[in-house]
Design a protein around this motif. Structure first.
Motif, PDB file in Angstrom:
ATOM      1  N   THR A  28       2.065  52.876 -24.582  1.00 24.50           N
ATOM      2  CA  THR A  28       3.225  53.422 -25.288  1.00 24.50           C
ATOM      3  C   THR A  28       4.414  52.494 -25.107  1.00 24.50           C
ATOM      4  N   PRO A  29       5.383  52.527 -26.045  1.00 26.82           N
ATOM      5  CA  PRO A  29       6.553  51.654 -25.911  1.00 26.82           C
ATOM      6  C   PRO A  29       7.334  51.896 -24.625  1.00 26.82           C
ATOM      7  N   GLY A  30       7.504  53.171 -24.250  1.00 25.80           N
ATOM      8  CA  GLY A  30       8.293  53.474 -23.067  1.00 25.80           C
ATOM      9  C   GLY A  30       7.652  53.032 -21.775  1.00 25.80           C
ATOM     10  N   ALA A  31       6.331  53.133 -21.678  1.00 24.40           N
ATOM     11  CA  ALA A  31       5.639  52.823 -20.435  1.00 24.40           C
ATOM     12  C   ALA A  31       5.243  51.360 -20.314  1.00 24.40           C
ATOM     13  N   CYS A  32       4.961  50.701 -21.434  1.00 26.62           N
ATOM     14  CA  CYS A  32       4.320  49.395 -21.372  1.00 26.62           C
ATOM     15  C   CYS A  32       5.167  48.216 -21.841  1.00 26.62           C
ATOM     16  N   VAL A  33       6.120  48.448 -22.729  1.00 26.30           N
ATOM     17  CA  VAL A  33       6.756  47.331 -23.429  1.00 26.30           C
ATOM     18  C   VAL A  33       8.030  46.878 -22.727  1.00 26.30           C
ATOM     19  N   GLU A  34       8.075  45.593 -22.431  1.00 29.72           N
ATOM     20  CA  GLU A  34       9.245  44.985 -21.798  1.00 29.72           C
ATOM     21  C   GLU A  34      10.265  44.576 -22.857  1.00 29.72           C
ATOM     22  N   ARG A  35      11.523  44.645 -22.510  1.00 30.62           N
ATOM     23  CA  ARG A  35      12.600  44.175 -23.383  1.00 30.62           C
ATOM     24  C   ARG A  35      13.113  42.848 -22.849  1.00 30.62           C
ATOM     25  N   ALA A  36      13.097  41.809 -23.692  1.00 30.52           N
ATOM     26  CA  ALA A  36      13.496  40.475 -23.236  1.00 30.52           C
ATOM     27  C   ALA A  36      14.763  39.985 -23.925  1.00 30.52           C
ATOM     28  N   GLY A  37      15.401  40.821 -24.746  1.00 33.05           N
ATOM     29  CA  GLY A  37      16.595  40.407 -25.469  1.00 33.05           C
ATOM     30  C   GLY A  37      17.868  40.848 -24.766  1.00 33.05           C
ATOM     31  N   SER A  38      19.022  40.510 -25.342  1.00 32.67           N
ATOM     32  CA  SER A  38      20.327  40.891 -24.802  1.00 32.67           C
ATOM     33  C   SER A  38      21.311  40.998 -25.951  1.00 32.67           C
ATOM     34  N   ALA A  39      22.481  41.588 -25.672  1.00 31.97           N
ATOM     35  CA  ALA A  39      23.500  41.717 -26.712  1.00 31.97           C
ATOM     36  C   ALA A  39      23.951  40.357 -27.232  1.00 31.97           C
ATOM     37  N   ALA A  40      23.943  39.356 -26.359  1.00 29.35           N
ATOM     38  CA  ALA A  40      24.367  38.014 -26.761  1.00 29.35           C
ATOM     39  C   ALA A  40      23.403  37.395 -27.760  1.00 29.35           C
ATOM     40  N   ALA A  41      22.174  37.932 -27.826  1.00 25.81           N
ATOM     41  CA  ALA A  41      21.160  37.357 -28.707  1.00 25.81           C
ATOM     42  C   ALA A  41      21.211  37.923 -30.114  1.00 25.81           C
ATOM     43  N   VAL A  42      22.105  38.879 -30.394  1.00 30.28           N
ATOM     44  CA  VAL A  42      22.107  39.553 -31.690  1.00 30.28           C
ATOM     45  C   VAL A  42      22.321  38.596 -32.862  1.00 30.28           C
ATOM     46  N   PRO A  43      23.314  37.712 -32.846  1.00 29.25           N
ATOM     47  CA  PRO A  43      23.471  36.799 -34.004  1.00 29.25           C
ATOM     48  C   PRO A  43      22.234  35.952 -34.275  1.00 29.25           C
ATOM     49  N   ARG A  44      21.640  35.432 -33.208  1.00 32.55           N
ATOM     50  CA  ARG A  44      20.424  34.632 -33.379  1.00 32.55           C
ATOM     51  C   ARG A  44      19.284  35.486 -33.930  1.00 32.55           C
ATOM     52  N   ALA A  45      19.190  36.719 -33.441  1.00 34.90           N
ATOM     53  CA  ALA A  45      18.134  37.614 -33.896  1.00 34.90           C
ATOM     54  C   ALA A  45      18.289  37.947 -35.375  1.00 34.90           C
ATOM     55  N   VAL A  46      19.523  38.134 -35.828  1.00 36.87           N
ATOM     56  CA  VAL A  46      19.772  38.434 -37.244  1.00 36.87           C
ATOM     57  C   VAL A  46      19.339  37.266 -38.119  1.00 36.87           C
ATOM     58  N   LEU A  47      19.649  36.057 -37.682  1.00 36.70           N
ATOM     59  CA  LEU A  47      19.243  34.872 -38.451  1.00 36.70           C
ATOM     60  C   LEU A  47      17.718  34.747 -38.489  1.00 36.70           C
ATOM     61  N   ARG A  48      17.076  35.016 -37.355  1.00 39.82           N
ATOM     62  CA  ARG A  48      15.614  34.953 -37.326  1.00 39.82           C
ATOM     63  C   ARG A  48      15.000  35.994 -38.246  1.00 39.82           C
ATOM     64  N   LEU A  49      15.551  37.197 -38.204  1.00 38.10           N
ATOM     65  CA  LEU A  49      15.027  38.274 -39.041  1.00 38.10           C
ATOM     66  C   LEU A  49      15.175  37.922 -40.521  1.00 38.10           C
TER      67      LEU A  49
END
Length: 274
Positions: free
Chosen positions: A11-32
């Motif tokens: 499940t997402p809550g039990a198994c999935v790690e989060r590797a992003g941060s708020a500082a990564a949002v602009p880069r993430a938007v461009l990637r998306l």
């Protein structure tokens, strides 16, 4: 849960790690935006069908992976030409372009994928073989359609675990799809997929499991830093080398790159780290 497409305990809550941060949002938007643009371009070109060279398809798939900010590392054997059943463990939506980067093929997919935004129409127009997973009576017809495609010299991709797993835990390969390879006299190409952070251990960040949404999974991927996809192409299993689908499925099952975790151990480990 169905016999054809069983579920996984991840499940997402039990198994999935989060590797992003708020500082990564602009880069993430461009990637998306880059991933979306490439998928839309792919949909526009789908009507050309078989007239698109396989090498162009490989390059497009690699471009999708790179646009998402993921480095691709492919090792091992070269997938054979002609009809072949490619089988792999299943972790993420990213697995699909990763396998197409190894060998463009028709995908065996659950009917729910038709409803995915952008990617759904692309998969459908690319000739996916859809499974009605709640209709056990449809299983023989699905196996027959896969066998006919293999006999016609078409490569078919399948995920015999029947569901996505987080990557540290993994499921058993179910044998139904291997009957198609036996009936068609086609080779089986096993592939192992894994994800890690650059210079670090395996990560579950790209996993698309349980009640997770496609958008949430995509956002985790484009927000991550230093994500590496590892694709190991294992030696091909030749036709007739195994007497039945059970032994063929067992031979094709990729072992984890690192010591396997049980699901319970994985949940405990993430909970303790939180």
């Amino acid at each position: 849960m169905s016999v054809w497409l069983p579920g996984a305990p991840c499940t997402p809550g039990a198994c999935v790690e989060r590797a992003g941060s708020a500082a990564a949002v602009p880069r993430a938007v461009l990637r998306l935006a880059g991933v979306t643009a490439l998928l839309l371009a792919g949909i526009a070109l789908v009507p050309l069908g078989g007239r698109i060279p396989a090498e162009w398809v490989r390059r497009w798939c690699r471009a999708v992976v790179r646009a998402a900010g993921v480095r691709l590392r492919v090792t091992g054997a070269v997938a054979p030409t002609g009809g072949v059943l490619l089988v792999a463990n299943h972790i993420s939506w990213l697995d699909i372009p990763l396998l197409a980067a190894v060998r463009p093929a028709r995908m065996l997919a659950k009917t729910e994928i038709r409803r995915w935004p952008v990617a759904g129409p692309l998969v459908a127009r690319a000739g996916a073989l859809f499974i009605e997973r709640d209709r056990l009576r449809a299983l023989p017809d699905t196996v027959a359609r896969i066998a006919r495609a293999l006999q016609a010299g078409v490569a078919v991709v399948a995920f015999p675990e029947g569901s996505t797993w987080c990557g540290r835990a993994q499921g058993r390969f179910h044998r139904a799809v291997f009957q198609a390879a036996i009936d068609a006299g086609a080779p089986v190409q096993p592939v192992r997929i894994g994800y890690r952070l650059a210079g670090g251990p395996a990560t579950t960040t790209p996993a698309f499991v349980g009640e997770d949404t496609l958008l949430a999974s995509v956002w985790r991927v484009v927000s991550a830093r230093g994500l590496v996809a590892e694709v190991e192409v294992r030696p091909v299993i030749e036709p007739g080398s195994h007497p039945d689908r059970r032994s063929l499925a067992r031979a094709a099952q990729p072992l984890a790159a690192e010591p396997a975790w049980t699901h319970a151990a994985l949940v405990r480990g993430i909970a303790e780290a939180a």
